[in-house]
Design an enzyme around this catalytic site. Structure first.
Site, PDB file in Angstrom:
ATOM      1  N   GLY A 148       0.823  -1.194   0.000  1.00  0.00           N
ATOM      2  CA  GLY A 148       0.000   0.000   0.000  1.00  0.00           C
ATOM      3  C   GLY A 148       0.858   1.246   0.000  1.00  0.00           C
ATOM      4  O   GLY A 148       2.019   1.214   0.429  1.00  0.00           O
ATOM      5  N   CYS A 166       6.108  -0.055   7.322  1.00  0.00           N
ATOM      6  CA  CYS A 166       5.723   1.091   6.502  1.00  0.00           C
ATOM      7  C   CYS A 166       6.895   1.458   5.603  1.00  0.00           C
ATOM      8  O   CYS A 166       8.037   1.471   6.067  1.00  0.00           O
ATOM      9  CB  CYS A 166       5.369   2.271   7.419  1.00  0.00           C
ATOM     10  SG  CYS A 166       4.906   3.760   6.524  1.00  0.00           S
ATOM     11  N   LEU A 167       6.603   1.746   4.341  1.00  0.00           N
ATOM     12  CA  LEU A 167       7.685   2.117   3.418  1.00  0.00           C
ATOM     13  C   LEU A 167       8.365   3.417   3.853  1.00  0.00           C
ATOM     14  O   LEU A 167       9.491   3.679   3.450  1.00  0.00           O
ATOM     15  CB  LEU A 167       7.133   2.270   1.991  1.00  0.00           C
ATOM     16  CG  LEU A 167       6.568   0.992   1.354  1.00  0.00           C
ATOM     17  CD1 LEU A 167       5.965   1.300  -0.010  1.00  0.00           C
ATOM     18  CD2 LEU A 167       7.626  -0.096   1.249  1.00  0.00           C
ATOM     19  N   GLN A 186       3.066  10.042   1.121  1.00  0.00           N
ATOM     20  CA  GLN A 186       4.385   9.392   1.147  1.00  0.00           C
ATOM     21  C   GLN A 186       5.252   9.770  -0.053  1.00  0.00           C
ATOM     22  O   GLN A 186       6.466   9.586  -0.019  1.00  0.00           O
ATOM     23  CB  GLN A 186       4.235   7.868   1.198  1.00  0.00           C
ATOM     24  CG  GLN A 186       3.646   7.380   2.521  1.00  0.00           C
ATOM     25  CD  GLN A 186       3.539   5.867   2.536  1.00  0.00           C
ATOM     26  OE1 GLN A 186       2.579   5.311   2.029  1.00  0.00           O
ATOM     27  NE2 GLN A 186       4.525   5.200   3.110  1.00  0.00           N
ATOM     28  N   HIS A 213      -2.261   7.344   7.267  1.00  0.00           N
ATOM     29  CA  HIS A 213      -1.319   8.242   6.565  1.00  0.00           C
ATOM     30  C   HIS A 213      -1.998   9.536   6.141  1.00  0.00           C
ATOM     31  O   HIS A 213      -1.392  10.614   6.185  1.00  0.00           O
ATOM     32  CB  HIS A 213      -0.785   7.561   5.304  1.00  0.00           C
ATOM     33  CG  HIS A 213       0.458   6.745   5.514  1.00  0.00           C
ATOM     34  ND1 HIS A 213       1.629   7.283   5.999  1.00  0.00           N
ATOM     35  CD2 HIS A 213       0.714   5.435   5.286  1.00  0.00           C
ATOM     36  CE1 HIS A 213       2.554   6.330   6.061  1.00  0.00           C
ATOM     37  NE2 HIS A 213       2.023   5.189   5.642  1.00  0.00           N
ATOM     38  N   HIS A 234      -4.044   1.384   7.831  1.00  0.00           N
ATOM     39  CA  HIS A 234      -2.695   1.957   7.748  1.00  0.00           C
ATOM     40  C   HIS A 234      -2.670   3.141   6.762  1.00  0.00           C
ATOM     41  O   HIS A 234      -2.116   4.202   7.077  1.00  0.00           O
ATOM     42  CB  HIS A 234      -1.723   0.851   7.313  1.00  0.00           C
ATOM     43  CG  HIS A 234      -0.297   1.283   7.239  1.00  0.00           C
ATOM     44  ND1 HIS A 234       0.645   0.905   8.174  1.00  0.00           N
ATOM     45  CD2 HIS A 234       0.360   2.070   6.345  1.00  0.00           C
ATOM     46  CE1 HIS A 234       1.811   1.452   7.848  1.00  0.00           C
ATOM     47  NE2 HIS A 234       1.662   2.148   6.741  1.00  0.00           N
ATOM     48  N   GLU A 235      -3.287   2.950   5.590  1.00  0.00           N
ATOM     49  CA  GLU A 235      -3.240   4.017   4.575  1.00  0.00           C
ATOM     50  C   GLU A 235      -4.117   5.209   4.980  1.00  0.00           C
ATOM     51  O   GLU A 235      -3.742   6.358   4.754  1.00  0.00           O
ATOM     52  CB  GLU A 235      -3.649   3.489   3.192  1.00  0.00           C
ATOM     53  CG  GLU A 235      -2.790   2.334   2.661  1.00  0.00           C
ATOM     54  CD  GLU A 235      -1.293   2.541   2.787  1.00  0.00           C
ATOM     55  OE1 GLU A 235      -0.822   3.695   2.719  1.00  0.00           O
ATOM     56  OE2 GLU A 235      -0.575   1.535   2.976  1.00  0.00           O
TER      57      GLU A 235
HETATM   58 NI    NI Z   1       2.887   3.297   5.574  1.00  0.00          NI
END
Ligand code: NI
Length: 169
Positions: free
Chosen positions: A45, A92-93, A50, A138, A134-135
């Protein structure tokens, strides 16, 4: 185009992103870049902030490019109901190489809009429910570490500070 993913410390990750009002071609370009960036990083995701764009847009693909039918692109997502609980490892990226157990609802109903502005609804369970949470976090400037104990969060922050000092963050 693959865009560099912002890491913890970038102010864009902490902003509440703006709702999408104009459903035009520009969105498609952003989504194309988000998908390429997400797959480039082997992520399940990605949220627009991000890549430095503070709008309420997320891409999700629990199959990481294996199954086109699993791809979800959602604008202005909102959790309208949730039930149950699950605990599982989450990363998380934007916080690479760290992961911790995070508690999330087991099931969700999420409402939002597609790229043309049409309303879409998803019933999500398990990993997909976790991805949505999670998204959507963000888009509100929230990261998974915010769900951890102050102690665990502090340990991660200290490690990242050291990495940053060494020029490795
Ligand atoms: Ni993330």
């Amino acid at each position: 185009m693959i865009i560099p993913i912002l890491k913890l410390g970038a102010p864009e990750l902490r902003k509440v992103s703006e709702s999408i009002q104009n459903f035009n071609g520009e969105l498609e370009d952003i989504v194309k870049n988000m998908m390429e960036t997400m797959y480039g990083a082997s992520g399940v995701g990605l949220a627009a902030p991000q890549i430095g764009i503070n709008v309420r847009l997320a891409t999700i693909d629990p199959s990481i490019g294996e199954d086109k039918e699993k791809i979800i692109v959602i604008c202005n997502p909102e959790i309208i109901s949730s039930e149950g609980k699950q605990s599982g490892e989450e990363g998380c990226l934007s916080i690479p190489n760290f992961s911790e157990n995070v508690e999330r609802p087991m099931k969700l109903v999420v409402k939002g809009q597609d790229l043309r502005g049409e309303e879409i609804t998803f019933e999500a369970e398990g990993i997909l429910a976790r991805c949505f949470c999670h998204e959507i976090d963000h888009l509100n400037g929230v990261l998974f570490i915010d769900h951890l104990s102050a102690l665990k969060r502090g340990l991660i922050r200290n490690k990242i500070k050291k990495l940053a000092k060494a020029g490795e963050w």
